[in-house]
Write a protein that holds these residues in place. Structure first.
Motif, PDB file in Angstrom:
ATOM      1  N   ALA A   1       0.808  -1.227   0.000  1.00 51.81           N
ATOM      2  CA  ALA A   1       0.000   0.000   0.000  1.00 51.81           C
ATOM      3  C   ALA A   1       0.839   1.275   0.000  1.00 51.81           C
ATOM      4  N   LEU A   2       2.163   1.177   0.160  1.00 50.84           N
ATOM      5  CA  LEU A   2       2.992   2.376   0.218  1.00 50.84           C
ATOM      6  C   LEU A   2       3.065   3.080  -1.133  1.00 50.84           C
ATOM      7  N   THR A   3       2.995   4.394  -1.103  1.00 48.42           N
ATOM      8  CA  THR A   3       3.163   5.196  -2.313  1.00 48.42           C
ATOM      9  C   THR A   3       4.647   5.453  -2.554  1.00 48.42           C
ATOM     10  N   PRO A   4       5.036   5.849  -3.753  1.00 48.82           N
ATOM     11  CA  PRO A   4       6.448   6.165  -4.008  1.00 48.82           C
ATOM     12  C   PRO A   4       6.995   7.215  -3.038  1.00 48.82           C
ATOM     13  N   GLU A   5       6.168   8.188  -2.672  1.00 41.18           N
ATOM     14  CA  GLU A   5       6.607   9.220  -1.732  1.00 41.18           C
ATOM     15  C   GLU A   5       6.817   8.647  -0.333  1.00 41.18           C
ATOM     16  N   GLU A   6       5.967   7.725   0.065  1.00 42.02           N
ATOM     17  CA  GLU A   6       6.065   7.148   1.403  1.00 42.02           C
ATOM     18  C   GLU A   6       7.312   6.287   1.569  1.00 42.02           C
ATOM     19  N   TRP A   7       7.778   5.674   0.514  1.00 46.56           N
ATOM     20  CA  TRP A   7       9.012   4.880   0.580  1.00 46.56           C
ATOM     21  C   TRP A   7      10.210   5.752   0.959  1.00 46.56           C
ATOM     22  N   GLN A   8      10.120   7.056   0.700  1.00 44.51           N
ATOM     23  CA  GLN A   8      11.232   7.962   0.968  1.00 44.51           C
ATOM     24  C   GLN A   8      11.064   8.746   2.256  1.00 44.51           C
ATOM     25  N   LYS A   9      10.033   8.472   3.044  1.00 49.38           N
ATOM     26  CA  LYS A   9       9.793   9.184   4.291  1.00 49.38           C
ATOM     27  C   LYS A   9      10.884   8.850   5.321  1.00 49.38           C
ATOM     28  N   GLN A  10      11.250   9.871   6.112  1.00 48.37           N
ATOM     29  CA  GLN A  10      12.213   9.675   7.179  1.00 48.37           C
ATOM     30  C   GLN A  10      11.558   8.966   8.362  1.00 48.37           C
ATOM     31  N   THR A  11      12.271   8.032   8.995  1.00 47.68           N
ATOM     32  CA  THR A  11      11.768   7.345  10.180  1.00 47.68           C
ATOM     33  C   THR A  11      12.520   7.830  11.419  1.00 47.68           C
ATOM     34  N   VAL A  12      12.103   7.349  12.589  1.00 45.41           N
ATOM     35  CA  VAL A  12      12.807   7.698  13.828  1.00 45.41           C
ATOM     36  C   VAL A  12      14.137   6.964  13.939  1.00 45.41           C
ATOM     37  N   ALA A  13      14.402   6.057  13.013  1.00 46.62           N
ATOM     38  CA  ALA A  13      15.646   5.287  13.034  1.00 46.62           C
ATOM     39  C   ALA A  13      16.796   6.091  12.423  1.00 46.62           C
ATOM     40  N   LYS A  14      17.008   7.263  12.960  1.00 51.83           N
ATOM     41  CA  LYS A  14      18.128   8.131  12.617  1.00 51.83           C
ATOM     42  C   LYS A  14      18.260   8.343  11.108  1.00 51.83           C
ATOM     43  N   GLN A  15      19.253   7.706  10.484  1.00 48.52           N
ATOM     44  CA  GLN A  15      19.550   7.986   9.076  1.00 48.52           C
ATOM     45  C   GLN A  15      18.701   7.179   8.101  1.00 48.52           C
ATOM     46  N   TRP A  16      17.803   6.349   8.599  1.00 47.71           N
ATOM     47  CA  TRP A  16      17.074   5.448   7.719  1.00 47.71           C
ATOM     48  C   TRP A  16      15.714   5.989   7.303  1.00 47.71           C
ATOM     49  N   GLN A  17      15.480   5.961   6.009  1.00 47.40           N
ATOM     50  CA  GLN A  17      14.155   6.225   5.467  1.00 47.40           C
ATOM     51  C   GLN A  17      13.361   4.915   5.458  1.00 47.40           C
ATOM     52  N   VAL A  18      12.089   5.009   5.075  1.00 49.01           N
ATOM     53  CA  VAL A  18      11.232   3.821   5.060  1.00 49.01           C
ATOM     54  C   VAL A  18      11.857   2.701   4.243  1.00 49.01           C
ATOM     55  N   LYS A  19      12.357   3.019   3.076  1.00 52.37           N
ATOM     56  CA  LYS A  19      12.940   2.000   2.192  1.00 52.37           C
ATOM     57  C   LYS A  19      14.134   1.319   2.863  1.00 52.37           C
ATOM     58  N   ASP A  20      14.913   2.077   3.617  1.00 51.72           N
ATOM     59  CA  ASP A  20      16.059   1.506   4.309  1.00 51.72           C
ATOM     60  C   ASP A  20      15.626   0.521   5.397  1.00 51.72           C
ATOM     61  N   VAL A  21      14.564   0.856   6.114  1.00 49.90           N
ATOM     62  CA  VAL A  21      14.068  -0.042   7.163  1.00 49.90           C
ATOM     63  C   VAL A  21      13.529  -1.330   6.538  1.00 49.90           C
ATOM     64  N   VAL A  22      12.843  -1.204   5.415  1.00 51.87           N
ATOM     65  CA  VAL A  22      12.352  -2.394   4.709  1.00 51.87           C
ATOM     66  C   VAL A  22      13.529  -3.277   4.289  1.00 51.87           C
ATOM     67  N   ALA A  23      14.590  -2.656   3.800  1.00 56.78           N
ATOM     68  CA  ALA A  23      15.785  -3.407   3.405  1.00 56.78           C
ATOM     69  C   ALA A  23      16.419  -4.090   4.621  1.00 56.78           C
ATOM     70  N   HIS A  24      16.457  -3.394   5.734  1.00 55.83           N
ATOM     71  CA  HIS A  24      17.035  -3.970   6.956  1.00 55.83           C
ATOM     72  C   HIS A  24      16.253  -5.203   7.402  1.00 55.83           C
ATOM     73  N   LEU A  25      14.940  -5.151   7.320  1.00 54.06           N
ATOM     74  CA  LEU A  25      14.123  -6.307   7.699  1.00 54.06           C
ATOM     75  C   LEU A  25      14.361  -7.484   6.750  1.00 54.06           C
ATOM     76  N   LEU A  26      14.585  -7.190   5.481  1.00 51.35           N
ATOM     77  CA  LEU A  26      14.920  -8.254   4.527  1.00 51.35           C
ATOM     78  C   LEU A  26      16.256  -8.895   4.902  1.00 51.35           C
ATOM     79  N   ASP A  27      17.208  -8.078   5.295  1.00 49.44           N
ATOM     80  CA  ASP A  27      18.500  -8.595   5.749  1.00 49.44           C
ATOM     81  C   ASP A  27      18.305  -9.557   6.918  1.00 49.44           C
TER      82      ASP A  27
END
Length: 280
Positions: A29-55
């Motif tokens: 359900a994420l939009t292209p803009e939402e994938w680039q949103k900043q999270t509370v995880a310091k330097q990580w955007q949404v896409k980065d957190v998704v990648a971390h969970l895949l790792d």
């Protein structure tokens, strides 16, 4: 195999499957803009957190299920382990910058159930390959290791939901087990705190998705329980939306101290705010 009369203290296997379903619904359900949103995880955007969970999925399947790590780091201390994990996480997230959201979704679809199935296949009372150090354990059982991984799944999904304003897992079903496991770090947090026998600390995460936990000083130890009739020496009350951020070290105590109510021995109660229930 597990004996029939043994009870798993935290049986989160069914929740792993359910929270993975919620995660896939969120990603799709994420939009292209939402994938680039900043999270509370310091330097990580949404896409980065998704990648971390895949790792996390791939690392567990490779290292634990398949017995393949590719390298043997020299770990001599807790800080060595934290530094090693931080390096692994950063390297992976950087390499995933070139991978599209569509491919990340596909890879999660391919690995999510395999990850859950692997944990479901384990005897919960066998010794885990990794200890849960933030709870003060030098050796852990599989059930504790899996419980820790459930908190990782919850935490990172909640970071994404928080960033894009899409609620869904701050519920009794998903949040309470998460915070209940996090509280296992409370005795370790007070390990260097000396107090009289009978000293009792009550920590309440408010609302119907939270609960209360009691830490009692007995002889030279701090004992955690969920029931206690004694008057608290210090009592802490915190909103669940602050609790998951604080105890994952996404924010520091001084930044939200004004939002947390402490009665009784304030100095003793404030130690609870330093609890960190993640590898950090």
């Amino acid at each position: 195999m597990m004996k029939s009369n043994e009870t798993v203290p935290f049986n989160v296997i069914p929740l792993l499957y359910e929270i993975d379903k919620k995660f896939m619904e969120l990603l799709i359900a994420l939009t292209p803009e939402e994938w680039q949103k900043q999270t509370v995880a310091k330097q990580w955007q949404v896409k980065d957190v998704v990648a971390h969970l895949l790792d996390g999925n791939i690392r567990i399947l490779s290292m634990l299920r398949d017995g393949y790590s590719g390298e043997k780091p020299n770990i001599q201390s807790y800080q060595d382990l934290v530094d090693y994990l931080n390096t692994l996480n950063a390297d992976w997230v950087k390499s995933m910058k070139r991978v599209s959201p569509e491919m990340l979704i596909l890879l999660h679809q391919a690995t999510g159930k395999l990850y859950c199935d692997y944990y479901a296949s384990l005897n919960p009372f066998d010794t885990a390959p990794f200890s849960v150090a933030w709870a003060g354990e030098s050796e852990s059982k599989n059930w504790m290791h899996i419980a820790r991984d459930y908190t990782e799944k919850f935490l990172h999904q909640q970071q994404i939901r928080d960033a894009v304003g899409k609620p869904g897992i701050m519920t009794q079903e998903f949040f309470y087990p998460f915070i209940d496991i996090f509280m296992l770090a409370l005795p370790y947090t007070y390990r260097d705190t000396i107090a009289e026998n009978g000293t009792m600390i009550k920590l309440t995460v408010m609302s119907d998705i939270g609960g209360s936990w009691f830490l009692m000083r007995e002889n030279t130890s701090w004992i955690l329980s969920k029931e206690n009739n004694r008057t608290a020496t210090a009592e802490i009350s915190i909103d669940p939306n602050d609790a998951w951020v604080l105890f994952s070290k996404s924010i520091r105590p001084e930044h939200i101290r004004h939002k947390i109510n402490i009665t009784g021995n304030e100095k003793l109660g404030e130690i609870a705010l330093t609890m960190v229930s993640v590898m950090a």
